[in-house]
Motif scaffolding. Structure first.
Motif, mmCIF file in Angstrom:
data_model
loop_
_atom_site.group_PDB
_atom_site.id
_atom_site.type_symbol
_atom_site.label_atom_id
_atom_site.label_comp_id
_atom_site.label_asym_id
_atom_site.label_seq_id
_atom_site.Cartn_x
_atom_site.Cartn_y
_atom_site.Cartn_z
ATOM 1 N N UNK A 187 0.764 -1.304 -0.123
ATOM 2 C CA UNK A 187 -0.139 0.162 0.029
ATOM 3 C C UNK A 187 0.885 1.248 0.060
ATOM 4 N N UNK A 188 2.073 1.217 0.788
ATOM 5 C CA UNK A 188 2.864 2.349 0.775
ATOM 6 C C UNK A 188 3.429 2.613 -0.615
ATOM 7 N N UNK A 189 4.046 1.398 -1.487
ATOM 8 C CA UNK A 189 4.349 1.736 -2.800
ATOM 9 C C UNK A 189 3.319 2.231 -3.725
ATOM 10 N N UNK A 190 2.252 1.607 -3.624
ATOM 11 C CA UNK A 190 1.147 2.129 -4.367
ATOM 12 C C UNK A 190 0.966 3.778 -4.003
ATOM 13 N N UNK A 191 1.196 4.267 -2.866
ATOM 14 C CA UNK A 191 0.757 5.348 -2.640
ATOM 15 C C UNK A 191 1.711 6.303 -3.084
ATOM 16 N N UNK A 192 3.125 5.877 -3.099
ATOM 17 C CA UNK A 192 4.115 6.757 -3.435
ATOM 18 C C UNK A 192 4.217 6.885 -4.916
ATOM 19 N N UNK A 193 3.796 5.811 -5.854
ATOM 20 C CA UNK A 193 3.950 5.781 -7.133
ATOM 21 C C UNK A 193 2.609 7.013 -7.517
ATOM 22 N N UNK A 196 9.956 -0.179 -7.275
ATOM 23 C CA UNK A 196 8.773 -1.053 -6.406
ATOM 24 C C UNK A 196 9.959 -1.992 -5.879
ATOM 25 N N UNK A 197 10.643 -2.773 -6.412
ATOM 26 C CA UNK A 197 11.604 -3.728 -5.884
ATOM 27 C C UNK A 197 12.392 -2.986 -4.701
ATOM 28 N N UNK A 198 13.022 -1.777 -4.959
ATOM 29 C CA UNK A 198 13.892 -1.220 -3.712
ATOM 30 C C UNK A 198 13.072 -1.013 -2.635
ATOM 31 N N UNK A 199 11.879 0.019 -3.001
ATOM 32 C CA UNK A 199 10.942 0.201 -1.712
ATOM 33 C C UNK A 199 10.549 -1.129 -0.988
ATOM 34 N N UNK A 200 10.164 -2.176 -1.571
ATOM 35 C CA UNK A 200 9.866 -3.622 -1.015
ATOM 36 C C UNK A 200 11.114 -3.980 -0.138
ATOM 37 N N UNK A 201 12.231 -4.094 -0.730
ATOM 38 C CA UNK A 201 13.330 -4.536 0.070
ATOM 39 C C UNK A 201 13.564 -3.554 1.545
#
Length: 348
Positions: free
Chosen positions: A299-305, A325-330
């Motif tokens: 949800x945080x990645x989606x909000x950032x994009x 997305x890969x970097x944020x999830x890591x």
């Protein structure tokens, strides 16, 4: 037909014992004993002086009988009861009633009080007296003797029964250690004394039996994936306690006892499976925590994009979005703090 008659058990119902005022009878008996002494003295004096008659002889005999036999027997009919105490009385083996209520009473001096539970406790105390005396412990012997001399009164107060913990298999077959506490009281003294041999021991055995019947209906705990409709010993303690109370009450109805409350005081896995079940609980907790972390990270990645696209801060192609997305999830899903690397050159 005869076998059916023999199998039927007489169920006793509580009756009120006939009694009178104890203080009035005490004073009257004391006056009569004093009068017998006075009559005895005057009659003996008259007989010694030679002016006695046959009536004086009769008076002497009656006074001696009353002072030495009748008076002491009447004292045996005096009973003192404290609040919430009762005496179950029998006359030559026949139940004649129960004496209740705080006060000083006079009953038939030939009746005897019956309490099998007190008799069993006295037997245990007598064994303690013999053991303490043989060991030379005078204080312990005196204490045990006082317990052995307890009366036959039945307590009507609310009492607590706390049996030893038991190992029982739950609905899934897992061995668990469980203990309960039962709050109870005597409501029908006749049933408690005559329908069972020892009502306290009877209650203890029925509590153990009822506990086994109830525990094997429920699992210790429900799995994380199960719905909330399934009941468990750990999650439905109030429902289990209510069922336990009803089960025990049905079994002890014949003994004249009322179950006020039944509660689980100890609940745990047996030692042989406790370690495995702990690992299972830890694994379940880790999985639930990871699921929550991933859900929050997505949800945080989606909000950032969405924010980058909405404010037109930077335009990213699909490859750059995938890398971001890969970097944020890591960073968001990692167990340790991320160590960022700053690229001072071109991102291309």
């Amino acid at each position: 037909m005869d076998e059916n008659k023999q199998s039927k058990q007489v169920v006793y119902e509580e009756l009120e014992a006939h009694h009178s005022g104890g203080m009035l009878m005490l004073i009257l008996n004391l006056l009569l004993m004093v009068g017998s002494i006075v009559g005895f003295v005057f009659s003996v004096i008259a007989l010694s002086e030679g002016r006695g008659t046959a009536l004086d002889i009769v008076v002497v005999v009656v006074c001696v009988l009353y002072f030495s036999i009748i008076g002491p027997i009447l004292f045996g009919g005096l009973k003192i009861l404290k609040p919430n105490e009762a005496l179950v009385l029998t006359l030559f083996g026949k139940y004649v009633g129960t004496l209740k209520g705080a006060g000083f009473f006079f009953v038939n001096p030939f009746v005897s009080a019956v309490n099998p539970a007190a008799a069993a406790a006295s037997a245990v105390s007598a064994a303690a007296v013999a053991e303490a005396t043989a060991g030379g412990n005078k204080n312990a012997a005196q204490s045990a003797a006082m317990m052995a001399a307890r009366n036959k009164k039945i307590s009507l107060k609310a009492m607590t029964l706390n049996n030893e913990k038991q190992k029982i298999n739950d609905a899934l077959g897992n061995p668990i250690i469980i203990g309960i506490v039962v709050i109870w009281k005597v409501v029908n003294t006749a049933k408690a004394v005559f329908n069972v041999d020892n009502f306290t021991e009877y209650l203890s055995i029925q509590c153990d039996s009822s506990l086994r019947n109830i525990v094997r209906l429920y699992p210790y705990d429900i799995a994380s994936g199960d719905d909330g409709n399934e009941k468990s010993l750990r999650g439905s303690s109030q429902e289990v306690a209510d069922m336990l109370k009803e089960e025990i009450q049905k079994k002890v109805e014949i003994s004249g006892l009322e179950i006020l409350e039944a509660r689980i005081t100890h609940l745990s896995y047996a030692p042989e499976i406790a370690a495995a079940m702990l690992q299972r609980q830890q694994a379940s907790a880790i999985i639930d925590a990871r699921a929550m972390i991933v859900e929050g990270a997505v949800s945080m990645v989606q909000m950032a994009l969405d924010k980058l696209s909405e404010n037109d801060i930077v335009n990213l192609d699909e490859e750059r979005k995938a890398a971001m997305v890969s970097n944020l999830l890591v960073v968001l899903c990692g167990n340790k703090d991320a160590q960022p690397i700053v690229n001072s050159g071109s991102i291309y």
